[in-house]
Scaffold this motif. Structure first.
Motif, PDB file in Angstrom:
ATOM      1  N   VAL A   4       0.839  -1.189   0.000  1.00  0.00           N
ATOM      2  CA  VAL A   4       0.000   0.000   0.000  1.00  0.00           C
ATOM      3  C   VAL A   4       0.877   1.243   0.000  1.00  0.00           C
ATOM      4  O   VAL A   4       2.029   1.211   0.419  1.00  0.00           O
ATOM      5  N   VAL A   5       0.306   2.325  -0.468  1.00  0.00           N
ATOM      6  CA  VAL A   5       0.978   3.619  -0.444  1.00  0.00           C
ATOM      7  C   VAL A   5       0.545   4.321   0.845  1.00  0.00           C
ATOM      8  O   VAL A   5      -0.632   4.302   1.208  1.00  0.00           O
ATOM      9  N   THR A   6       1.493   4.928   1.522  1.00  0.00           N
ATOM     10  CA  THR A   6       1.217   5.561   2.806  1.00  0.00           C
ATOM     11  C   THR A   6       1.397   7.084   2.731  1.00  0.00           C
ATOM     12  O   THR A   6       1.727   7.636   1.677  1.00  0.00           O
ATOM     13  N   GLU A   7       1.216   7.729   3.845  1.00  0.00           N
ATOM     14  CA  GLU A   7       1.172   9.192   3.943  1.00  0.00           C
ATOM     15  C   GLU A   7       2.341   9.930   3.307  1.00  0.00           C
ATOM     16  O   GLU A   7       2.164  11.036   2.796  1.00  0.00           O
ATOM     17  N   ASN A   8       3.516   9.364   3.308  1.00  0.00           N
ATOM     18  CA  ASN A   8       4.653  10.125   2.789  1.00  0.00           C
ATOM     19  C   ASN A   8       4.549  10.401   1.293  1.00  0.00           C
ATOM     20  O   ASN A   8       5.243  11.262   0.770  1.00  0.00           O
ATOM     21  N   CYS A   9       3.661   9.723   0.587  1.00  0.00           N
ATOM     22  CA  CYS A   9       3.464  10.002  -0.842  1.00  0.00           C
ATOM     23  C   CYS A   9       2.765  11.353  -1.057  1.00  0.00           C
ATOM     24  O   CYS A   9       2.964  12.005  -2.081  1.00  0.00           O
ATOM     25  N   ILE A  10       1.970  11.773  -0.099  1.00  0.00           N
ATOM     26  CA  ILE A  10       1.200  13.014  -0.236  1.00  0.00           C
ATOM     27  C   ILE A  10       2.145  14.188  -0.478  1.00  0.00           C
ATOM     28  O   ILE A  10       3.126  14.370   0.234  1.00  0.00           O
ATOM     29  N   ALA A  11       1.843  14.963  -1.501  1.00  0.00           N
ATOM     30  CA  ALA A  11       2.593  16.161  -1.885  1.00  0.00           C
ATOM     31  C   ALA A  11       3.971  15.844  -2.466  1.00  0.00           C
ATOM     32  O   ALA A  11       4.753  16.748  -2.707  1.00  0.00           O
ATOM     33  N   CYS A  12       4.264  14.568  -2.675  1.00  0.00           N
ATOM     34  CA  CYS A  12       5.496  14.150  -3.360  1.00  0.00           C
ATOM     35  C   CYS A  12       5.116  13.517  -4.705  1.00  0.00           C
ATOM     36  O   CYS A  12       5.480  13.989  -5.744  1.00  0.00           O
ATOM     37  N   LYS A  13       4.383  12.420  -4.615  1.00  0.00           N
ATOM     38  CA  LYS A  13       3.870  11.663  -5.758  1.00  0.00           C
ATOM     39  C   LYS A  13       4.954  11.315  -6.772  1.00  0.00           C
ATOM     40  O   LYS A  13       4.858  11.610  -7.949  1.00  0.00           O
ATOM     41  N   TYR A  14       5.985  10.658  -6.276  1.00  0.00           N
ATOM     42  CA  TYR A  14       6.966  10.074  -7.194  1.00  0.00           C
ATOM     43  C   TYR A  14       6.281   8.926  -7.919  1.00  0.00           C
ATOM     44  O   TYR A  14       5.491   8.198  -7.324  1.00  0.00           O
ATOM     45  N   THR A  15       6.576   8.738  -9.177  1.00  0.00           N
ATOM     46  CA  THR A  15       5.898   7.686  -9.939  1.00  0.00           C
ATOM     47  C   THR A  15       6.855   6.627 -10.467  1.00  0.00           C
ATOM     48  O   THR A  15       6.504   5.879 -11.375  1.00  0.00           O
ATOM     49  N   ASP A  16       8.032   6.536  -9.893  1.00  0.00           N
ATOM     50  CA  ASP A  16       8.997   5.515 -10.294  1.00  0.00           C
ATOM     51  C   ASP A  16       8.386   4.119 -10.170  1.00  0.00           C
ATOM     52  O   ASP A  16       8.685   3.220 -10.960  1.00  0.00           O
ATOM     53  N   CYS A  17       7.530   3.936  -9.189  1.00  0.00           N
ATOM     54  CA  CYS A  17       6.925   2.648  -8.876  1.00  0.00           C
ATOM     55  C   CYS A  17       5.981   2.130  -9.958  1.00  0.00           C
ATOM     56  O   CYS A  17       5.878   0.919 -10.165  1.00  0.00           O
ATOM     57  N   VAL A  18       5.299   3.019 -10.650  1.00  0.00           N
ATOM     58  CA  VAL A  18       4.247   2.564 -11.565  1.00  0.00           C
ATOM     59  C   VAL A  18       4.793   1.827 -12.787  1.00  0.00           C
ATOM     60  O   VAL A  18       4.138   0.924 -13.298  1.00  0.00           O
ATOM     61  N   GLU A  19       5.965   2.198 -13.239  1.00  0.00           N
ATOM     62  CA  GLU A  19       6.518   1.556 -14.437  1.00  0.00           C
ATOM     63  C   GLU A  19       7.006   0.139 -14.186  1.00  0.00           C
ATOM     64  O   GLU A  19       7.104  -0.642 -15.116  1.00  0.00           O
ATOM     65  N   VAL A  20       7.319  -0.210 -12.956  1.00  0.00           N
ATOM     66  CA  VAL A  20       7.802  -1.565 -12.670  1.00  0.00           C
ATOM     67  C   VAL A  20       6.671  -2.519 -12.290  1.00  0.00           C
ATOM     68  O   VAL A  20       6.880  -3.724 -12.228  1.00  0.00           O
ATOM     69  N   CYS A  40      -3.069  -6.014  -6.486  1.00  0.00           N
ATOM     70  CA  CYS A  40      -1.647  -6.193  -6.193  1.00  0.00           C
ATOM     71  C   CYS A  40      -1.346  -7.688  -6.049  1.00  0.00           C
ATOM     72  O   CYS A  40      -2.080  -8.420  -5.374  1.00  0.00           O
ATOM     73  N   ILE A  41      -0.272  -8.131  -6.686  1.00  0.00           N
ATOM     74  CA  ILE A  41       0.100  -9.553  -6.618  1.00  0.00           C
ATOM     75  C   ILE A  41       1.232  -9.801  -5.626  1.00  0.00           C
ATOM     76  O   ILE A  41       1.826 -10.877  -5.613  1.00  0.00           O
ATOM     77  N   ASP A  42       1.531  -8.823  -4.815  1.00  0.00           N
ATOM     78  CA  ASP A  42       2.511  -8.957  -3.740  1.00  0.00           C
ATOM     79  C   ASP A  42       3.927  -9.248  -4.223  1.00  0.00           C
ATOM     80  O   ASP A  42       4.706  -9.876  -3.520  1.00  0.00           O
ATOM     81  N   CYS A  43       4.259  -8.785  -5.398  1.00  0.00           N
ATOM     82  CA  CYS A  43       5.599  -9.075  -5.925  1.00  0.00           C
ATOM     83  C   CYS A  43       6.666  -8.213  -5.254  1.00  0.00           C
ATOM     84  O   CYS A  43       7.820  -8.600  -5.172  1.00  0.00           O
ATOM     85  N   GLY A  44       6.281  -7.020  -4.784  1.00  0.00           N
ATOM     86  CA  GLY A  44       7.202  -6.169  -4.055  1.00  0.00           C
ATOM     87  C   GLY A  44       8.177  -5.366  -4.891  1.00  0.00           C
ATOM     88  O   GLY A  44       9.028  -4.676  -4.335  1.00  0.00           O
ATOM     89  N   VAL A  45       8.093  -5.414  -6.211  1.00  0.00           N
ATOM     90  CA  VAL A  45       9.069  -4.683  -7.024  1.00  0.00           C
ATOM     91  C   VAL A  45       8.901  -3.171  -6.915  1.00  0.00           C
ATOM     92  O   VAL A  45       9.847  -2.426  -7.155  1.00  0.00           O
ATOM     93  N   CYS A  46       7.737  -2.714  -6.530  1.00  0.00           N
ATOM     94  CA  CYS A  46       7.495  -1.275  -6.415  1.00  0.00           C
ATOM     95  C   CYS A  46       8.141  -0.662  -5.178  1.00  0.00           C
ATOM     96  O   CYS A  46       8.581   0.486  -5.205  1.00  0.00           O
ATOM     97  N   GLU A  47       8.194  -1.405  -4.098  1.00  0.00           N
ATOM     98  CA  GLU A  47       8.655  -0.857  -2.817  1.00  0.00           C
ATOM     99  C   GLU A  47      10.038  -0.217  -2.899  1.00  0.00           C
ATOM    100  O   GLU A  47      10.212   0.937  -2.480  1.00  0.00           O
ATOM    101  N   PRO A  48      11.060  -0.889  -3.438  1.00  0.00           N
ATOM    102  CA  PRO A  48      12.378  -0.250  -3.479  1.00  0.00           C
ATOM    103  C   PRO A  48      12.494   0.883  -4.498  1.00  0.00           C
ATOM    104  O   PRO A  48      13.437   1.668  -4.452  1.00  0.00           O
TER     105      PRO A  48
END
Length: 111
Positions: A4-20, A40-48
């Motif tokens: 899940v995406v948490t509070e720190n995304c607010i007002a940042c909205k980096y989108t590096d995660c969406v392409e992976v 979500c399939i729990d692959c975890g590639v977005c987290e890092p």
């Protein structure tokens, strides 16, 4: 498990995660991204990939509220699959506490 995406995304909205993401389960709000927990399939590639460390597994403490928060907005907003520039406030706002007051329910453009 889901991520899940948490509070720190607010007002940042980096989108590096969406392409992976192999299943395109990210949805775009005006100043936040959401992951649909049922897609979500729990692959975890977005987290890092998140420079703001805003993506967390639902197995961490107090994540149930974020699962529902992400579900609510993922069902309202358009899917996003292509990386975009972060918000102009991203570097300044990264890591700041209390960002929920800045959250916008408005949808983003998607891609």
């Amino acid at each position: 498990m889901t991520y899940v995406v948490t509070e720190n995304c607010i007002a940042c909205k980096y989108t590096d995660c969406v392409e992976v993401c192999p299943v395109d389960c990210f949805y775009e709000g005006e100043n936040f991204l959401a992951i649909h927990p049922d897609e979500c399939i729990d692959c975890g590639v977005c987290e890092p990939e998140c420079p703001a460390d805003a993506i967390r597994p639902d197995t961490e403490p107090d994540m149930a509220k974020w699962v529902e928060f992400n579900r609510k907005y993922a069902e309202r907003w358009p899917v996003i699959t292509l990386k975009k520039d972060p918000l102009p406030t991203a570097q300044e706002m990264d890591g700041k506490p209390g960002k929920m007051t800045l959250f916008s329910e408005a949808a983003g453009e998607g891609s």
